[in-house]
Design an enzyme around this catalytic site. Structure first.
Site, PDB file in Angstrom:
ATOM      1  N   HIS A   9       0.618  -1.123   0.184  1.00  0.00           N
ATOM      2  CA  HIS A   9      -0.259   0.189  -0.076  1.00  0.00           C
ATOM      3  C   HIS A   9       1.160   1.400  -0.077  1.00  0.00           C
ATOM      4  CE1 HIS A   9       0.589  -1.279   4.319  1.00  0.00           C
ATOM      5  NE2 HIS A   9       0.996   0.202   4.604  1.00  0.00           N
ATOM      6  N   HIS A  98      28.022  -5.206 -11.658  1.00  0.00           N
ATOM      7  CA  HIS A  98      28.986  -5.663 -10.338  1.00  0.00           C
ATOM      8  C   HIS A  98      27.898  -6.727 -10.340  1.00  0.00           C
ATOM      9  CE1 HIS A  98      32.487  -3.455  -9.621  1.00  0.00           C
ATOM     10  NE2 HIS A  98      31.896  -3.117 -10.869  1.00  0.00           N
ATOM     11  N   ARG A 133      35.093 -11.380 -11.728  1.00  0.00           N
ATOM     12  CA  ARG A 133      35.372 -11.757 -10.598  1.00  0.00           C
ATOM     13  C   ARG A 133      33.769 -11.228 -10.023  1.00  0.00           C
ATOM     14  NH1 ARG A 133      36.507  -6.760 -11.984  1.00  0.00           N
ATOM     15  NH2 ARG A 133      35.809  -4.814 -10.408  1.00  0.00           N
TER      16      ARG A 133
HETATM   17  C1  RB5 Z   1       4.485   0.069   6.039  1.00  0.00           C
HETATM   18  O1  RB5 Z   1       3.587   0.998   6.619  1.00  0.00           O
HETATM   19  C2  RB5 Z   1       5.683  -0.016   5.636  1.00  0.00           C
HETATM   20  O2  RB5 Z   1       5.618  -0.883   6.831  1.00  0.00           O
HETATM   21  C3  RB5 Z   1       6.511  -0.797   4.576  1.00  0.00           C
HETATM   22  O3  RB5 Z   1       5.876  -0.109   3.122  1.00  0.00           O
HETATM   23  C4  RB5 Z   1       7.041  -0.441   4.608  1.00  0.00           C
HETATM   24  O4  RB5 Z   1       8.198   0.924   4.504  1.00  0.00           O
HETATM   25  C5  RB5 Z   1       8.618  -1.752   5.378  1.00  0.00           C
HETATM   26  O5  RB5 Z   1       9.383  -1.550   4.853  1.00  0.00           O
END
Ligand code: RB5
Length: 142
Positions: A9, A98, A133
Site C-alpha cells: 500500500h 557488478h 570476478r
Molecule cells: C508500511 O506501512 C511500511 O511499513 C512498508 O511499506 C515498508 O516501508 C516496510 O519496510
C-alpha cells in the site's frame, strides 16, 4: 525484456505512476499488485514478485514499499533473487554492472518521483559487466 512490478500500500500510488509512464513509452509492465491503497503485507507482495522472477516469467522486477527496506529483505530471501535498493545514480548502475541485480527496489516515502524514474531508467539500460570476478561472486551467493 519482460518487466514485472509489485508494491504494498505504501508504494501503490508510485507503482501506478511507473506503469502509466512506461505504457506511454510502449512498454507494458506486468502488474502483480497490490491493486488498491488498502493496507497489506509487504512480505507477501515481495514473495509474489520474487516467485515470478525465479520462475522466469519475467527477467526483471520492480518492488516498492514505504521505505524499500521491507520488500528488499523479503525478496532477497529467495534463491536467485538479487534485489537492490537504488538510492543514487551510481548505485543504480553498479547494481547491474557488478551484482547483476534482477529486482530494482524503491521507497515511495523516502524517495522523490524524479529520483525513482531516473534510477529506474539507469537500472533498466545498464548491462551486467560479465566480469569474471563478478560472475564468481554472484555464484558464491548460492
Ligand atoms: C508500511 O506501512 C511500511 O511499513 C512498508 O511499506 C515498508 O516501508 C516496510 O519496510
Amino acid at each position: 525484456m519482460k518487466i514485472a512490478i509489485a508494491a504494498d500500500h505504501g508504494g501503490f500510488a508510485l507503482k501506478s505512476e511507473i506503469i502509466d509512464c512506461y505504457k506511454q513509452k510502449g512498454i507494458e509492465l506486468v502488474d502483480l499488485g497490490t491493486y488498491n491503497a488498502d493496507t497489506c503485507d509487504y512480505p507477501l507482495i515481495a514473495d509474489k514478485l520474487a516467485d515470478y522472477i525465479v520462475d522466469k516469467k519475467a527477467e526483471v522486477g520492480i518492488l516498492i514499499c514505504g521505505s524499500g527496506i521491507g520488500v528488499s529483505i523479503a525478496a532477497n530471501r529467495h534463491k536467485g533473487i538479487r534485489a537492490a535498493l537504488l538510492y543514487n545514480e551510481q548505485v543504480a548502475a553498479l547494481a547491474r554492472e557488478h551484482n547483476d541485480a534482477n529486482v530494482a527496489v524503491f521507497g515511495a516515502r523516502t524517495q522523490s518521483k524524479d529520483e525513482v524514474f531516473k534510477y529506474l531508467e539507469i537500472f533498466l539500460s545498464t548491462p551486467f559487466s560479465e566480469g569474471e570476478r563478478h560472475i564468481r561472486r554472484i555464484a558464491e551467493l548460492g
